[in-house]
Scaffold this motif. Structure first.
Motif, PDB file in Angstrom:
ATOM      1  N   HIS A  15      24.716  26.844  -0.063  1.00  0.00           N
ATOM      2  CA  HIS A  15      25.760  25.877  -0.414  1.00  0.00           C
ATOM      3  C   HIS A  15      26.722  26.468  -1.441  1.00  0.00           C
ATOM      4  O   HIS A  15      26.308  27.104  -2.413  1.00  0.00           O
ATOM      5  CB  HIS A  15      25.122  24.614  -0.991  1.00  0.00           C
ATOM      6  N   GLY A  16      28.009  26.249  -1.209  1.00  0.00           N
ATOM      7  CA  GLY A  16      29.020  26.727  -2.130  1.00  0.00           C
ATOM      8  C   GLY A  16      29.199  28.224  -2.142  1.00  0.00           C
ATOM      9  O   GLY A  16      29.865  28.762  -3.035  1.00  0.00           O
ATOM     10  N   GLY A  17      28.599  28.919  -1.160  1.00  0.00           N
ATOM     11  CA  GLY A  17      28.699  30.372  -1.130  1.00  0.00           C
ATOM     12  C   GLY A  17      27.731  31.092  -2.051  1.00  0.00           C
ATOM     13  O   GLY A  17      27.774  32.319  -2.151  1.00  0.00           O
ATOM     14  N   ASP A  18      26.846  30.354  -2.722  1.00  0.00           N
ATOM     15  CA  ASP A  18      25.878  30.974  -3.631  1.00  0.00           C
ATOM     16  C   ASP A  18      24.840  31.764  -2.841  1.00  0.00           C
ATOM     17  O   ASP A  18      24.319  31.292  -1.833  1.00  0.00           O
ATOM     18  CB  ASP A  18      25.142  29.901  -4.444  1.00  0.00           C
ATOM     19  N   GLU A  19      24.503  32.943  -3.319  1.00  0.00           N
ATOM     20  CA  GLU A  19      23.452  33.719  -2.672  1.00  0.00           C
ATOM     21  C   GLU A  19      22.089  33.107  -2.991  1.00  0.00           C
ATOM     22  O   GLU A  19      21.780  32.822  -4.145  1.00  0.00           O
ATOM     23  CB  GLU A  19      23.472  35.164  -3.153  1.00  0.00           C
ATOM     24  N   ILE A  20      21.294  32.891  -1.950  1.00  0.00           N
ATOM     25  CA  ILE A  20      19.931  32.411  -2.131  1.00  0.00           C
ATOM     26  C   ILE A  20      18.990  33.286  -1.315  1.00  0.00           C
ATOM     27  O   ILE A  20      19.413  33.986  -0.397  1.00  0.00           O
ATOM     28  CB  ILE A  20      19.758  30.938  -1.720  1.00  0.00           C
ATOM     29  N   GLU A  21      17.722  33.250  -1.672  1.00  0.00           N
ATOM     30  CA  GLU A  21      16.738  33.986  -0.898  1.00  0.00           C
ATOM     31  C   GLU A  21      15.963  33.024  -0.017  1.00  0.00           C
ATOM     32  O   GLU A  21      15.950  31.812  -0.243  1.00  0.00           O
ATOM     33  CB  GLU A  21      15.779  34.749  -1.809  1.00  0.00           C
ATOM     34  N   ALA A  22      15.296  33.592   0.980  1.00  0.00           N
ATOM     35  CA  ALA A  22      14.483  32.783   1.884  1.00  0.00           C
ATOM     36  C   ALA A  22      13.384  33.660   2.467  1.00  0.00           C
ATOM     37  O   ALA A  22      13.519  34.884   2.563  1.00  0.00           O
ATOM     38  CB  ALA A  22      15.335  32.192   3.000  1.00  0.00           C
ATOM     39  N   TYR A  23      12.296  33.004   2.861  1.00  0.00           N
ATOM     40  CA  TYR A  23      11.173  33.681   3.500  1.00  0.00           C
ATOM     41  C   TYR A  23      11.293  33.450   4.995  1.00  0.00           C
ATOM     42  O   TYR A  23      11.269  32.312   5.467  1.00  0.00           O
ATOM     43  CB  TYR A  23       9.865  33.117   2.964  1.00  0.00           C
ATOM     44  N   LEU A  24      11.454  34.542   5.749  1.00  0.00           N
ATOM     45  CA  LEU A  24      11.671  34.479   7.196  1.00  0.00           C
ATOM     46  C   LEU A  24      10.491  35.122   7.914  1.00  0.00           C
ATOM     47  O   LEU A  24      10.090  36.244   7.577  1.00  0.00           O
ATOM     48  CB  LEU A  24      12.957  35.212   7.564  1.00  0.00           C
ATOM     49  N   VAL A  25       9.934  34.416   8.885  1.00  0.00           N
ATOM     50  CA  VAL A  25       8.848  34.962   9.697  1.00  0.00           C
ATOM     51  C   VAL A  25       9.194  34.754  11.169  1.00  0.00           C
ATOM     52  O   VAL A  25       9.584  33.655  11.575  1.00  0.00           O
ATOM     53  CB  VAL A  25       7.493  34.293   9.375  1.00  0.00           C
ATOM     54  N   ARG A  26       9.021  35.846  11.958  1.00  0.00           N
ATOM     55  CA  ARG A  26       9.370  35.806  13.372  1.00  0.00           C
ATOM     56  C   ARG A  26       8.201  36.292  14.216  1.00  0.00           C
ATOM     57  O   ARG A  26       7.512  37.246  13.853  1.00  0.00           O
ATOM     58  CB  ARG A  26      10.584  36.692  13.649  1.00  0.00           C
ATOM     59  N   PRO A  27       7.967  35.634  15.341  1.00  0.00           N
ATOM     60  CA  PRO A  27       6.942  36.125  16.258  1.00  0.00           C
ATOM     61  C   PRO A  27       7.462  37.313  17.056  1.00  0.00           C
ATOM     62  O   PRO A  27       8.672  37.498  17.209  1.00  0.00           O
ATOM     63  CB  PRO A  27       6.682  34.923  17.162  1.00  0.00           C
ATOM     64  N   GLU A  28       6.547  38.102  17.553  1.00  0.00           N
ATOM     65  CA  GLU A  28       6.924  39.245  18.375  1.00  0.00           C
ATOM     66  C   GLU A  28       7.427  38.761  19.726  1.00  0.00           C
ATOM     67  O   GLU A  28       6.971  37.754  20.247  1.00  0.00           O
ATOM     68  CB  GLU A  28       5.714  40.159  18.564  1.00  0.00           C
ATOM     69  N   GLY A  29       8.384  39.499  20.306  1.00  0.00           N
ATOM     70  CA  GLY A  29       8.895  39.145  21.622  1.00  0.00           C
ATOM     71  C   GLY A  29      10.327  38.669  21.544  1.00  0.00           C
ATOM     72  O   GLY A  29      10.787  38.181  20.510  1.00  0.00           O
ATOM     73  N   ALA A  30      11.031  38.807  22.654  1.00  0.00           N
ATOM     74  CA  ALA A  30      12.456  38.491  22.675  1.00  0.00           C
ATOM     75  C   ALA A  30      12.783  37.251  23.497  1.00  0.00           C
ATOM     76  O   ALA A  30      13.933  36.987  23.779  1.00  0.00           O
ATOM     77  CB  ALA A  30      13.235  39.690  23.221  1.00  0.00           C
ATOM     78  N   SER A  31      11.769  36.477  23.885  1.00  0.00           N
ATOM     79  CA  SER A  31      12.033  35.282  24.678  1.00  0.00           C
ATOM     80  C   SER A  31      12.872  34.293  23.893  1.00  0.00           C
ATOM     81  O   SER A  31      12.686  34.144  22.672  1.00  0.00           O
ATOM     82  CB  SER A  31      10.712  34.626  25.096  1.00  0.00           C
ATOM     83  N   PRO A  32      13.800  33.579  24.522  1.00  0.00           N
ATOM     84  CA  PRO A  32      14.570  32.565  23.785  1.00  0.00           C
ATOM     85  C   PRO A  32      13.634  31.563  23.119  1.00  0.00           C
ATOM     86  O   PRO A  32      12.692  31.073  23.743  1.00  0.00           O
ATOM     87  CB  PRO A  32      15.397  31.896  24.884  1.00  0.00           C
ATOM     88  N   ARG A  33      13.848  31.282  21.869  1.00  0.00           N
ATOM     89  CA  ARG A  33      12.971  30.369  21.139  1.00  0.00           C
ATOM     90  C   ARG A  33      13.767  29.597  20.088  1.00  0.00           C
ATOM     91  O   ARG A  33      14.799  30.036  19.600  1.00  0.00           O
ATOM     92  CB  ARG A  33      11.826  31.121  20.475  1.00  0.00           C
ATOM     93  N   GLY A  34      13.215  28.454  19.740  1.00  0.00           N
ATOM     94  CA  GLY A  34      13.816  27.635  18.707  1.00  0.00           C
ATOM     95  C   GLY A  34      13.433  28.097  17.318  1.00  0.00           C
ATOM     96  O   GLY A  34      12.583  28.978  17.132  1.00  0.00           O
TER      97      GLY A  34
END
Length: 247
Positions: A15-34
């Motif tokens: 929000h407001g262009g402020d830099e924030i951090e986040a924890y991102l986890v992704r499953p293996e594979g390239a199938s379209p997913r939500g």
């Protein structure tokens, strides 16, 4: 479900262009997913929340948890960061919506994303998940015992929050609500009020209340943890997001 996951800390403009951090986890594979945005509870961007992020990736979603306290306490331990933000009255609603919007945009831009996004939160995060779904174009929202979606905070409540009664008519996504009958915030009467308002406005929602559970029954690191309620709740969440976020 996937046992092969990639976890990383990312940064993006919130929000407001402020830099924030986040924890991102992704499953293996390239199938379209939500994707799923996890809103951490009032104790902060902690280990228990990050375990939830990994669990959503195991279920086959790209999952991200923005650190809502990053501006006030970058690099601080979760307890210290939470104390700092709580002393200032909590995360402003407008900022929360902006940060969730940015996290959702980050998920949508990932390779293999299908563009569908859900949001979930527990306790204060439950209220914030509903708030976000009243202002953003999301595909599904889960409220786990969010306090003060309806009802009035007590005078000594540490956060500067109001209920969302006037905003609920703008809810834009199907809602799954999971509650404990022995909880006080929200108590059964507040859940009933929420159900009445959503019904009056023709919203798509499903509620389930666990008779022997209190507040924070999903929290594995707290005495309030209720194995039966939490296990059933996870099954309901997986089915709900599966039905709304699949390609």
């Amino acid at each position: 479900m996937s046992d092969s996951l990639t976890a990383s800390t990312v940064k993006f403009a919130g929000h407001g262009g402020d830099e924030i951090e986040a924890y991102l986890v992704r499953p293996e594979g390239a199938s379209p997913r939500g994707g799923v945005v996890i809103i951490h509870h009032m104790p902060g961007y902690d280990r228990a929340t990050k375990e939830m992020v990994r669990r959503f990736a195991e279920l086959g979603f790209d999952a991200i948890c923005p650190n809502l306290y990053f501006r006030e306490a970058p690099g601080a331990a979760p307890d210290d960061a939470a104390a700092t933000v709580r002393a200032g009255g909590g995360v402003p609603d407008e900022r929360l919506v902006g940060d969730v919007a940015a996290a959702a945009a980050h998920l949508r831009a990932l390779p293999g994303a299908n563009g569908k996004i859900g949001v979930i939160g527990h306790c204060s995060g439950g209220r914030q998940a509903v708030l976000a779904a009243c202002h953003l174009d999301l595909d599904a929202v889960v409220d786990c015992y969010g306090a003060f979606v309806t009802g009035t905070p007590p005078e000594n409540f540490p956060l500067k929050v109001t209920n969302l009664v006037d905003q609920l008519p703008r809810l834009r996504a199907p809602l799954l609500g999971l509650f404990g009958a022995e909880d006080k915030f929200p108590g059964p009467e507040q859940v009933a009020e929420l159900e009445q308002i959503l019904t009056e406005h023709g919203k798509d929602f499903t509620f389930h209340t666990y008779p022997d559970a209190g507040h924070a029954f999903f929290a594995v690191d707290r005495p309030a943890y209720n194995v039966a309620a939490a296990n059933d709740g996870w099954e309901r969440i997986a089915a709900f997001f599966g039905s709304h976020l699949e390609a």
